[in-house]
Enzyme design. Sequence first.
Site, PDB file in Angstrom:
ATOM      1  N   SER B  11       0.859  -1.186   0.000  1.00 41.05           N
ATOM      2  CA  SER B  11       0.000   0.000   0.000  1.00 41.05           C
ATOM      3  C   SER B  11       0.898   1.239   0.000  1.00 41.05           C
ATOM      4  O   SER B  11       1.807   1.319  -0.821  1.00 41.05           O
ATOM      5  CB  SER B  11      -0.933  -0.073   1.202  1.00 41.05           C
ATOM      6  OG  SER B  11      -1.904   0.911   1.125  1.00 41.05           O
ATOM      7  N   HIS B  38      -2.498  -0.953  -3.538  1.00 39.41           N
ATOM      8  CA  HIS B  38      -3.584   0.027  -3.383  1.00 39.41           C
ATOM      9  C   HIS B  38      -3.180   1.324  -4.056  1.00 39.41           C
ATOM     10  O   HIS B  38      -2.146   1.891  -3.741  1.00 39.41           O
ATOM     11  CB  HIS B  38      -3.813   0.367  -1.903  1.00 39.41           C
ATOM     12  CG  HIS B  38      -4.278  -0.787  -1.087  1.00 39.41           C
ATOM     13  ND1 HIS B  38      -4.086  -0.849   0.252  1.00 39.41           N
ATOM     14  CD2 HIS B  38      -4.932  -1.917  -1.429  1.00 39.41           C
ATOM     15  CE1 HIS B  38      -4.605  -1.971   0.721  1.00 39.41           C
ATOM     16  NE2 HIS B  38      -5.116  -2.642  -0.290  1.00 39.41           N
ATOM     17  N   ASP B 130      -4.940  -4.140   5.734  1.00 38.90           N
ATOM     18  CA  ASP B 130      -5.287  -5.102   4.693  1.00 38.90           C
ATOM     19  C   ASP B 130      -4.153  -6.124   4.566  1.00 38.90           C
ATOM     20  O   ASP B 130      -2.980  -5.782   4.712  1.00 38.90           O
ATOM     21  CB  ASP B 130      -5.484  -4.357   3.355  1.00 38.90           C
ATOM     22  CG  ASP B 130      -6.236  -5.189   2.339  1.00 38.90           C
ATOM     23  OD1 ASP B 130      -6.815  -6.228   2.712  1.00 38.90           O
ATOM     24  OD2 ASP B 130      -6.250  -4.792   1.151  1.00 38.90           O
TER      25      ASP B 130
END
Lengths: 281, 188
Positions: B11, B38, B130
């Site tokens: 991310s 992401h 996540d």
Amino acid sequence: MDGQEQLETEKIEVTLFLEAVHLKYGYDFRDYSRAHIKRRLIRRVKLMNLSDITRLTSLVLYDPEVFRQVLSDFSINVTEMFRHPRFFRDLRTEIVPILRTYPSFTIWHAGCSTGEEVISTAILLEEEGLLERAKIYATDMNGAVIEVAKEGIYPAQDIKKWTKNYHESGGRKSFSDYFVVNYDYAILNQRVLKKITYLEHNLVTDGRFIDADLILCRNVLIYFNKALQNRALDLFRDSLLPGGFLGIGSKEDIRFSSVGDAFENAVNCQKIYKKKIEEIR
Amino acid sequence: MNKQLIVIGASAGGISALKTVLSGIGDFSKLPIAIVLHIMEKESELPKLFQNFIEIRVKEAEDKETIQTGHIYFAPPGYHLLVEEEGTFALSTEAKVNYSRPSIDLLFETAAEAYTDRLVGILLTGANEDGARGMKRIEELGGTVIVQNPETAYCHSMPKAAMEMVPKCRVMDLEAIEEYIAGLAKGR
Ligand SMILES: C[S@@+](CC[C@H](N)C(=O)[O-])C[C@H]1O[C@@H](n2cnc3c(N)ncnc32)[C@H](O)[C@@H]1O
């Protein structure tokens, strides 16, 4: 039982669940993406505090309410107005000029969810002065979302996103011209809503019901396996008039499908295809 | 179906971390890699970004595409990436998971079920949580779990969350991960 053995068992449980639902309710999810189906089932099992999918199978057999719940779980209803604006821009600049040459035309939205995509098309046609000539059918397998769509009332919280999409898609008016915004809700203009016929139709089990000039089926095929994708695409090919158009989702493809040869890319469009006009032999 | 698969999640700070860990591969890889990074929901430039310096095929994963060796796949922005049991990808637009679509957990969990002990899961820098559940699932099914050392990560929350969920994971610096991936790619 170790992890891998449990995995094998779950595989059997998923198969039995789908068989049970098919035999009892006639809905056939056996050719859906298994990874997707299993995820949704495990989630439901957890939400209902059950120990395993087999418990859910016995509940679904005896309780239609549980089935309706599972149907909603399988039917991913996430949608928005003018989703992927580029698609609607292509529709407006490349397809509308062709539709304009027809005295009347028929559009079918397959897998329309709560109707946002349908309304987007209707608004686009209205702006182009073509709504009166259009007959719009919109279908989904999930009766619950069809009921929502028929109301034409949407939560107002997403209006900003819709407006942005609308302008990116080439919309020229104010998006709020089409809605009465009332605190938390946006209520669709009746004139637009009345032009749309919403129906229950299942792409797995139901057949052809209209001759269409334009079919939109976006973000539905990704939930199917290849065989089922081909079934749906065959149905679209058969339901389209020669020279008719098929629009699909931005990450969907028909190149390697059973209908790959029956369609060509519509000029300048990313995800709109034209059904070839067969040569008369 | 391929014998092995590497899945990577990253991310905040992920682009630069990915560049490092992928840079050792060279121009041939014996196994496929699938990545969730992401980013904002827009047209993906990711494959192009990575195409420049690795001479193997880098592309966006397509719906129902068969997973092939020598390929690096990115999840398309705005879609979840799932792995099917028979070694193909599937896409989904279901709601965001951990505020993310694509979600790392979803890729990791489905890949774990498809590849079981032949899966390697690698979780890099990120400012959310996540990937932690996905790592747990990989471990449960006998796969290898590697977490970027939070001390040296650009953002530590994501690796940290995974370490809490999977205490027995291997913790490595980026350079060590790079070497590890290069080794797998060359079939060592
Ligand atoms: C993600 S939504 C797509 C909505 C809209 N087309 C869009 O792109 O925003 C998928 C819809 O497909 C419907 N669907 C799934 N399987 C179907 C089937 N076999 N027949 C008809 N509709 C189906 C679901 O109920 C759901 O409403």
